[in-house]
Design an enzyme around this catalytic site. Structure first.
Site, short mmCIF file in Angstrom:
data_model
loop_
_atom_site.label_atom_id
_atom_site.label_comp_id
_atom_site.label_asym_id
_atom_site.label_seq_id
_atom_site.Cartn_x
_atom_site.Cartn_y
_atom_site.Cartn_z
N ALA A 14 0.83 -1.21 0.00
CA ALA A 14 0.00 0.00 0.00
C ALA A 14 0.86 1.26 0.00
CB ALA A 14 -0.93 0.00 1.22
N GLU A 34 10.56 2.99 6.12
CA GLU A 34 10.50 1.53 6.07
C GLU A 34 11.54 0.94 7.01
OE1 GLU A 34 10.37 -2.35 5.71
OE2 GLU A 34 8.78 -1.06 4.94
N HIS A 467 -2.75 -14.13 4.53
CA HIS A 467 -3.63 -13.06 4.11
C HIS A 467 -4.29 -12.37 5.31
CE1 HIS A 467 -4.23 -15.61 0.20
NE2 HIS A 467 -3.08 -14.96 0.20
#
Length: 532
Positions: A14, A34, A467
């Site tokens: 994203a 990050e 997921h």
């Protein structure tokens, strides 16, 4: 103190989409932080390299679930990508939009403006899939291709599915998902096409975009009800940066709720136990965790070659030569060759189970260690699990992973869906088209016949298929963590854009839906910026 219009926490799927879209005009400054590093490994671009990266602590946070009774006290791996590109660096590249009904369901749950009609243009915007019809994108940043390799065993499986009465489909991301065929993957010219390739690299040199790796955000800073920046650590020390407009959390469904709690945003009782000062009461942070749970059924096969033999010994050298000369062969393969989206009951309006077929079997599925003898695997996953768990901080230390409690198979619906899905897989493999290839069923084995035996096999052997969603659910009700424009409820200047905002599971792999969420969020953010 440094100041940017937007500070994006995370550099994954994203985040890369947002970095691209928010800096396009040149008017808004964006900082991306990050915790991992740059994607440098040679295995990233090689699709089959995911087997090398899946347990590499450089590229995977290597989270695990807490032991739970539903899965017989086992710890289950929860891989999460680490570094620019996030999980798109280490996943199986399988690309699935999900069913239109998934997003209509989101809307019914209170995520107004997220119906199938609302999100369809974003799926089209982000992809380049040239074989598709007018429903598919032709000029997007993500290159999508159908798996190109063909093997006799895969062809026989498709024939067996047809003999069982299952439809065949050439595009499960088109007009209907139901059926069997070859998977679509995020690849270009036989190489992995991550979000770094699609979204970040083309804009990395923009003057209004700053990207810092090795920068772990440890706290979201709040002043008088406004989120106005973050604190982060690097090898050089601890720093604070201000966000003039918004902080955007894109750390993923595991780490976004953890960071909120470490910042004093969450359930007051939990924060008190951890010794964290309360900044904003948000009891549903970390709740509503949902994930896909899958079993892997294996068969010993004969009269054909499988990856078990082709990926070992001298044949690996041949495969490597074929790949580096022609970008063909088994090194182009990810986690799925043939798909199946099936209804476990005829009356169902849409499929409720997904199959992942590979002409390979694993001595250890968790680390992708292949058997020595020929084999094949069908992974079986219920598409829309109703069991919900939680993800919460265990300590005040941001370097320690959170407590992940998925609560798999908690509902009777999830248990029966998995059982029925496994039964149908066995029935398909028993069709005449595969009779020349099947030697015997290795697991669960022919001794498993009753529902209780099928369920016990699932409890003892099932794994997540990576997921995780839902831990900062969006919606219009009081229990939602973010509103339908993904703004945090209770604080200004804070938005969440990642899989954690999904209110319910989508019918398939989640990378594509996460990109869609980010594309749509970018429009929201730019619209709000224009009004300010």
């Amino acid at each position: 103190m440094e100041q940017f219009d937007y500070v994006i926490v995370g550099g994954g799927t994203a985040a890369c989409v947002l970095a691209n879209r928010l800096t396009a005009s040149g008017r808004l400054s964006v900082l991306m932080l990050e915790a991992g590093g740059e994607p440098k490994s040679m295995w990233i671009k090689i699709p089959a390299g995911f087997t090398k990266l899946l347990n590499d602590p450089v590229y995977n946070w290597r989270f695990e679930t807490e032991p739970e009774d539903n899965t017989l006290g086992r710890k289950i791996a929860i891989p999460r990508g680490k570094g620019l590109g996030g999980s798109s660096l280490i996943n199986g590249m399988i690309y699935v939009h999900g069913q239109p009904e998934d997003y209509d369901h989101w809307a019914r749950l209170g995520a107004t403006g997220w119906s199938a009609q609302d999100v369809a243009p974003y799926f089209k915007k982000m992809e380049t899939y040239l074989p598709g019809d007018e429903m598919r994108g032709k000029n997007g940043p993500m290159h999508i291709h159908q798996v190109s390799e063909r093997y006799p065993l895969a062809h026989a499986l498709l024939q067996a599915a047809a003999q069982d009465g299952q439809p065949l489909t050439n595009d499960y991301n088109g007009r209907t998902q139901e059926g069997f065929g070859y998977y679509q993957v995020a690849q270009k010219d036989g190489q992995r096409w991550s979000v770094v390739e699609g979204y970040l690299k083309p804009v990395r040199q923009r003057k209004n975009l700053t990207v810092r790796t090795g920068a772990m955000v440890t706290k979201v800073n709040v002043t008088e009800g406004v989120c106005d920046g973050v604190t982060y650590r690097t090898a050089s020390g601890t720093f604070t940066v201000r966000a003039h407009r918004e902080v955007i959390l894109s750390a993923g469904a595991v780490q976004t709720p953890q960071l909120l709690e470490l910042s004093g945003i969450g359930d007051p009782a939990l924060l008190q136990r951890l010794g964290i000062e309360l900044v904003c009461a948000a009891p549903r942070v970390g709740e509503n965790y949902i994930d896909h749970f899958a079993t892997r059924m294996n068969w010993r096969v004969k009269n054909t070659q499988t990856l078990n033999e082709l990926a070992q010994g001298w044949r690996v050298g041949v495969a490597a030569l074929q790949y580096f000369i022609r970008r063909k062969g088994l090194l182009t393969l990810g986690t799925g060759l043939v798909h199946g989206f099936v209804k476990t009951q005829p009356h169902m309006p849409t499929p409720d189970v997904q199959y992942f077929f590979m002409h390979a079997s694993y001595a250890n599925a968790a680390i992708r260690k292949l058997d020595n003898a020929p084999g094949m695997t069908i992974g079986v996953a219920g598409l829309r699990p109703t069991s919900q768990g939680s993800i919460h901080s265990k300590t005040k230390d941001p370097t320690q992973g959170p407590a992940i409690r998925p609560n798999f198979l908690a509902t009777a619906e999830d248990r029966q869906t998995l059982i029925d899905g496994m039964k149908i897989a066995r029935k398909i493999v028993g069709q005449p088209a595969l009779s020349n290839y099947i030697d015997f069923e290795m697991s669960p084995g022919p001794g498993v016949q009753t529902d209780e035996q099928w369920l016990e096999f699932g409890r003892a052997n099932g794994q997540t298929i990576y997921h995780p969603i839902g831990t900062c659910r969006m919606g219009s009700d009081a229990q939602a963590v973010v509103d339908v424009r993904l703004r945090f409820k209770g604080l200004r200047g804070l938005r969440i854009v990642d899989a954690s905002v999904m209110p319910a599971m989508v019918s398939g792999n989640t990378q594509s839906p996460v990109m869609m969420v980010a594309e749509r969020a970018a429009d929201f953010i730019l619209e709000d910026a224009a009004k300010a």
